[in-house]
Design a protein around this motif. Structure first.
Motif, PDB file in Angstrom:
ATOM      1  N   ALA A 110       0.829  -1.210   0.000  1.00  0.00           N
ATOM      2  CA  ALA A 110       0.000   0.000   0.000  1.00  0.00           C
ATOM      3  C   ALA A 110       0.861   1.255   0.000  1.00  0.00           C
ATOM      4  O   ALA A 110       0.559   2.229  -0.690  1.00  0.00           O
ATOM      5  CB  ALA A 110      -0.920  -0.013   1.219  1.00  0.00           C
ATOM      6  N   VAL A 111       1.974   1.218   0.762  1.00  0.00           N
ATOM      7  CA  VAL A 111       2.844   2.390   0.880  1.00  0.00           C
ATOM      8  C   VAL A 111       3.705   2.583  -0.365  1.00  0.00           C
ATOM      9  O   VAL A 111       3.790   3.680  -0.923  1.00  0.00           O
ATOM     10  CB  VAL A 111       3.742   2.278   2.132  1.00  0.00           C
ATOM     11  N   LEU A 112       4.349   1.500  -0.824  1.00  0.00           N
ATOM     12  CA  LEU A 112       5.319   1.602  -1.912  1.00  0.00           C
ATOM     13  C   LEU A 112       4.683   1.546  -3.300  1.00  0.00           C
ATOM     14  O   LEU A 112       5.151   2.207  -4.225  1.00  0.00           O
ATOM     15  CB  LEU A 112       6.364   0.499  -1.785  1.00  0.00           C
ATOM     16  N   MET A 159       9.833  -7.104   1.750  1.00  0.00           N
ATOM     17  CA  MET A 159      10.326  -6.171   0.735  1.00  0.00           C
ATOM     18  C   MET A 159      10.676  -6.899  -0.549  1.00  0.00           C
ATOM     19  O   MET A 159      10.424  -6.386  -1.651  1.00  0.00           O
ATOM     20  CB  MET A 159      11.554  -5.431   1.268  1.00  0.00           C
ATOM     21  N   GLN A 160      11.250  -8.091  -0.426  1.00  0.00           N
ATOM     22  CA  GLN A 160      11.611  -8.868  -1.626  1.00  0.00           C
ATOM     23  C   GLN A 160      10.364  -9.186  -2.454  1.00  0.00           C
ATOM     24  O   GLN A 160      10.363  -9.038  -3.674  1.00  0.00           O
ATOM     25  CB  GLN A 160      12.325 -10.161  -1.208  1.00  0.00           C
ATOM     26  N   ILE A 161       9.295  -9.580  -1.779  1.00  0.00           N
ATOM     27  CA  ILE A 161       8.043  -9.899  -2.467  1.00  0.00           C
ATOM     28  C   ILE A 161       7.453  -8.658  -3.144  1.00  0.00           C
ATOM     29  O   ILE A 161       7.035  -8.701  -4.310  1.00  0.00           O
ATOM     30  CB  ILE A 161       7.019 -10.503  -1.473  1.00  0.00           C
ATOM     31  N   VAL A 162       7.438  -7.545  -2.419  1.00  0.00           N
ATOM     32  CA  VAL A 162       6.856  -6.307  -2.953  1.00  0.00           C
ATOM     33  C   VAL A 162       7.674  -5.764  -4.118  1.00  0.00           C
ATOM     34  O   VAL A 162       7.122  -5.305  -5.131  1.00  0.00           O
ATOM     35  CB  VAL A 162       6.729  -5.244  -1.840  1.00  0.00           C
ATOM     36  N   LYS A 166       6.723  -5.107  -8.061  1.00  0.00           N
ATOM     37  CA  LYS A 166       6.913  -3.814  -8.719  1.00  0.00           C
ATOM     38  C   LYS A 166       7.587  -3.959 -10.076  1.00  0.00           C
ATOM     39  O   LYS A 166       7.218  -3.284 -11.043  1.00  0.00           O
ATOM     40  CB  LYS A 166       7.742  -2.899  -7.819  1.00  0.00           C
ATOM     41  N   TYR A 167       8.578  -4.844 -10.171  1.00  0.00           N
ATOM     42  CA  TYR A 167       9.393  -4.911 -11.390  1.00  0.00           C
ATOM     43  C   TYR A 167       9.074  -6.083 -12.324  1.00  0.00           C
ATOM     44  O   TYR A 167       9.470  -6.057 -13.489  1.00  0.00           O
ATOM     45  CB  TYR A 167      10.875  -4.991 -11.008  1.00  0.00           C
TER      46      TYR A 167
END
Length: 287
Positions: A110-112, A159-162, A166-167
């Motif tokens: 939600a944040v990133l 973070m790795q999952i998010v 993203k990419y």
């Protein structure tokens, strides 16, 4: 078959592989230092993928290299903080806190990524979290340095999952997986040289564990994760990955005869229910 369903099936398969190899890794690191093992495991996976995708590697761009390096660093930090945390906390608390990433991921997403989780996903997260509590026995409420380090591990894995979410839709996922695996190998090798006395194993059992985890739980698993996350959300991926302790318990029963408690079985049911619920359209949950 929809891309979402295909993604769910493949990611569940990845989680099954990770869960099934947990006891194999546990046995291997009784002989081989942890980062020594991780270095050989991830180096084998990197070399395998480098051979398969060598033509793609020639055309790697700076954006892919940068993204994969950051993701690979997060993946390594997840392993590093988890291992350091286990020195100061119990395995049951480590498993519970690591699983806390299922709660952290939707917040990070939600944040990133500015993606608000749906109501079914939120309810699924609640059920999965209850399942994690039931799966984890002998939990006390005291907090020590090991618990804090393990929380950093959960954050790193989240973070790795998010970041993959993203990419994955804009970059070559095969290159993304190959480079991040290479980054973990390099960082594991550096830590092993500094803090351990690394050596090349001679045991057939250890090499069997390295080959199984290197090929299936690393090369196959992370290529699959990077590719399939292009068709689903980070939150949904985290829910599926939260099943790892369930599959680990099943594998431990089948391989080593470890019996799951009634509480653990109920916990597993809650986690499966959470994933199924998260699949429902939001309007179905609102009725």
């Amino acid at each position: 078959m929809s891309k979402q369903l295909k993604s769910d099936i493949v990611l569940t398969g990845v989680t099954m592989v990770w869960g099934a190899t947990f006891i194999i890794v546990k046995n291997a690191i009784q002989t081989l230092p942890v980062y020594n093992f991780l270095f050989i495991r991830f180096l084998l996976a990197f070399l395998l993928l480098a051979i398969i995708f060598h033509k793609k590697l020639k055309n790697i761009d700076n954006k892919t290299l940068a993204a994969a390096s950051v993701i690979g660093t997060m993946l390594f930090l997840g392993y590093a903080f988890q291992t350091m945390g286990l020195k100061y906390t119990t395995a049951s608390k480590s498993g519970f806190i690591t699983g806390f990433s299922v709660v952290l991921v939707p917040i990070l997403e939600a944040v990133l990524l500015k993606r608000k989780p749906s109501k079914p996903a939120i309810l699924g997260i609640v059920l999965a979290f209850i399942g994690l509590i039931l799966l984890t026995t002998n939990i006390d409420l005291s907090i020590n340095i090991g618990d804090f380090l393990t929380l950093l591990c959960a954050f790193a894995f989240g973070m790795q999952i998010v970041l993959i979410a993203k990419y994955a839709s804009t970059l070559d996922t095969y290159l993304l997986a190959t480079i991040q695996i290479g980054v973990v190998a390099v960082l594991s090798g550096i830590v092993s040289l500094i803090f351990e006395k690394p050596f090349i194993p001679t045991s057939l059992d250890v090499w069997s564990a390295i080959i199984i985890t290197g090929v299936f739980a690393t090369a196959f698993a992370y290529v699959a994760q990077n590719t399939m996350q292009a068709y689903t959300t980070a939150t949904h991926t985290a829910l599926i990955f939260a099943l790892e302790p369930v599959f680990a318990a099943i594998a431990a029963f089948l391989i080593a005869g470890e019996v799951m408690s009634f509480r653990a079985i109920i916990g597993g049911i809650f986690m499966f229910a959470g994933i199924v619920l998260s699949e429902l359209p939001e309007k179905e949950v609102s009725k």
